[in-house]
Design a protein around this motif. Structure first.
Motif, PDB file in Angstrom:
ATOM      1  N   PHE A  91       0.847  -1.190   0.000  1.00  0.00           N
ATOM      2  CA  PHE A  91       0.000   0.000   0.000  1.00  0.00           C
ATOM      3  C   PHE A  91       0.884   1.242   0.000  1.00  0.00           C
ATOM      4  CE2 PHE A  91       0.568  -1.441   4.375  1.00  0.00           C
ATOM      5  CZ  PHE A  91       0.993  -0.297   5.030  1.00  0.00           C
ATOM      6  N   TRP A  92       0.310   2.339  -0.473  1.00  0.00           N
ATOM      7  CA  TRP A  92       0.997   3.626  -0.455  1.00  0.00           C
ATOM      8  C   TRP A  92       0.959   4.211   0.948  1.00  0.00           C
ATOM      9  CZ3 TRP A  92       3.726   4.597  -4.616  1.00  0.00           C
ATOM     10  CH2 TRP A  92       3.296   4.084  -5.850  1.00  0.00           C
ATOM     11  N   MET A  93       2.020   4.921   1.312  1.00  0.00           N
ATOM     12  CA  MET A  93       2.029   5.695   2.551  1.00  0.00           C
ATOM     13  C   MET A  93       2.179   7.168   2.197  1.00  0.00           C
ATOM     14  SD  MET A  93       4.419   3.374   5.093  1.00  0.00           S
ATOM     15  CE  MET A  93       4.173   4.501   6.473  1.00  0.00           C
ATOM     16  N   LEU A  94       1.199   7.958   2.585  1.00  0.00           N
ATOM     17  CA  LEU A  94       1.242   9.410   2.404  1.00  0.00           C
ATOM     18  C   LEU A  94       1.762   9.990   3.705  1.00  0.00           C
ATOM     19  CD1 LEU A  94      -2.263   9.868   0.730  1.00  0.00           C
ATOM     20  CD2 LEU A  94      -0.126   8.984  -0.251  1.00  0.00           C
ATOM     21  N   LEU A  95       2.803  10.828   3.627  1.00  0.00           N
ATOM     22  CA  LEU A  95       3.581  11.134   4.822  1.00  0.00           C
ATOM     23  C   LEU A  95       3.670  12.599   5.202  1.00  0.00           C
ATOM     24  CD1 LEU A  95       6.404   8.629   3.920  1.00  0.00           C
ATOM     25  CD2 LEU A  95       4.937   8.427   5.923  1.00  0.00           C
TER      26      LEU A  95
END
Length: 410
Positions: free
Chosen positions: A56-60
């Motif tokens: 999954f993508w991690m938006l940081l």
């Protein structure tokens, strides 16, 4: 239990031009590890791909997380656990998107509105005092178990009109559900499923009672008679909403209180500021919410998009990593430092943003403020002990224990 870093950067690997990492967000870690690891990861890139749990993508950073919260047409709430793109449950209103989400929120807003919480302030304060007073002469307490868990649970159950003795059932159920969120271990997933079934059974009985014996000024009677748009609420909707309220209401304040009291025990200079000026407590609460945010929410990408330069495909999952976004260097100066004189802390994302901003925001803020006020009136000086043994867990960050000690007057 491993104390290795939670996040492994897979050197030389990219997805859509973004770095690739491996981050097991269910792993218990030494205290403060999650926030520091996320700080390290955010310095690498505002968006990364995580290979854990199917990927999954991690938006940081602040902007990516904020934009995703506001864009339900791309980042759907139909799946909210980053490792579970096809959940076999549907939480209401958590997993509803606009416009229907607004219809559900409308029937839930009244008991959690600013006015309703102001009207309950004295009762909330009474509960805080009632839990603190017996501790004063003891000089030692597991703060998480004996205050942070008990106090907000009593407040929340009272708002819903449920007996406090039922907390002995609800608290273990809620802990089992959060312990199973995204977990790969079969026993944790099974415990989560059983806990959700137990919560549902509880409210099946309650709904039958309210239908047979409706009550005046009762949350559940009112909810059972409400309409969603033009349609009467169904039994299934009622049961679903009740389960979500319990999950949302019994764990988050506990976790935030643990981090706040640990910080104040480790930074006596900050504690002294609120002792000298209790009027500073609302500012202190906001700043510690920002630095020690706890929720790592998920969304499902439902259409192909290029998001902040990163190509994402429909069906992929994204984590809106709030504990990283609230410490974003591009938004806050020296962001990992708690500073009660800070002027750039407004608008943090600790309670999320957009349509799904936390329903209990006003209640949580009041509970946190009152807890710090009343605790420090009675136990102004304390210290955390056994800190090296403390562990924090995800996916909603929280301390498993927090032992505090203080000198008792002879």
């Amino acid at each position: 239990m491993s104390d290795k870093p939670a996040i492994e950067v897979l050197e030389g690997q990219t997805k859509g031009g973004c770095p690739v990492v491996h981050f097991d967000f269910n792993q218990p870690l030494p205290i403060h590890s999650y926030h520091s690891e996320l700080d390290r990861l955010r310095a690498l890139s505002p968006i990364v791909w995580n290979t854990f749990g199917g990927g999954f993508w991690m938006l940081l950073d602040d902007q990516t997380v904020r934009d995703a919260f506001h864009d339900h047409e791309v980042f759907s709430s139909e799946a909210t656990i980053p490792t579970v793109p096809e959940p076999d449950w549907h939480w209401i209103p958590t997993m509803e998107n606009p416009p229907k989400h607004k219809l559900y929120r409308r029937v839930l807003n009244a008991p959690f509105s600013p006015r309703a919480i102001r009207d309950r302030e004295e009762r909330i304060r009474e509960h805080a005092i009632a839990f603190i007073e017996p501790l004063v002469a003891r000089g030692r307490v597991n703060f998480v178990n004996e205050f942070a868990k008990e106090y907000p649970t009593k407040v929340f159950l009272e708002i819903l009109g449920l007996p406090h003795e039922d907390s002995k059932r609800f608290v273990p159920w809620v802990e089992a559900v959060f312990g199973g969120l995204g977990a790969e271990a079969e026993d944790a997933a099974a415990a989560m499923s059983q806990a959700q079934a137990s919560i549902r059974d509880y409210f099946v009985d309650l709904l039958a009672d309210r239908k047979a014996n409706p009550r005046e000024d009762d949350f559940f009677t009112d909810l059972s008679r409400s309409t969603i748009g033009d349609a009467p609420i169904s039994d299934e909707e009622f049961l679903n909403i009740c389960g979500v309220l319990v999950l949302a209401g019994l764990d988050t304040v506990k976790s935030q209180l643990g981090y706040m009291m640990l910080h104040l025990s480790e930074h006596p200079e900050d504690r002294q500021q609120i002792l000298d000026d209790p009027g500073l407590i609302p500012v202190a609460v906001e700043e510690m919410l920002r630095v020690y945010s706890i929720v790592m929410d998920g969304r499902k990408v439902v259409q192909d998009t290029e998001f902040h330069g990163c190509p994402m495909s429909a069906g992929e999952m994204a984590m809106l990593t709030v504990p990283s976004a609230t410490r974003d260097e591009t938004k806050y100066a020296d962001p990992s430092r708690v500073d009660f004189s800070r002027t750039d802390a407004t608008g943090h994302l600790a309670f999320a943003a957009g349509p799904h901003k936390c329903l209990g925001t006003h209640l949580a803020r009041r509970e946190l403020n009152i807890a710090l006020e009343e605790w420090h009136k009675r136990i102004p000086h304390y210290r955390a002990v056994q800190v090296d043994e403390l562990r924090e867990t995800g996916p909603q960050l929280g301390l498993e224990d927090l032992w505090l000690e203080w000198d008792v007057a002879e």
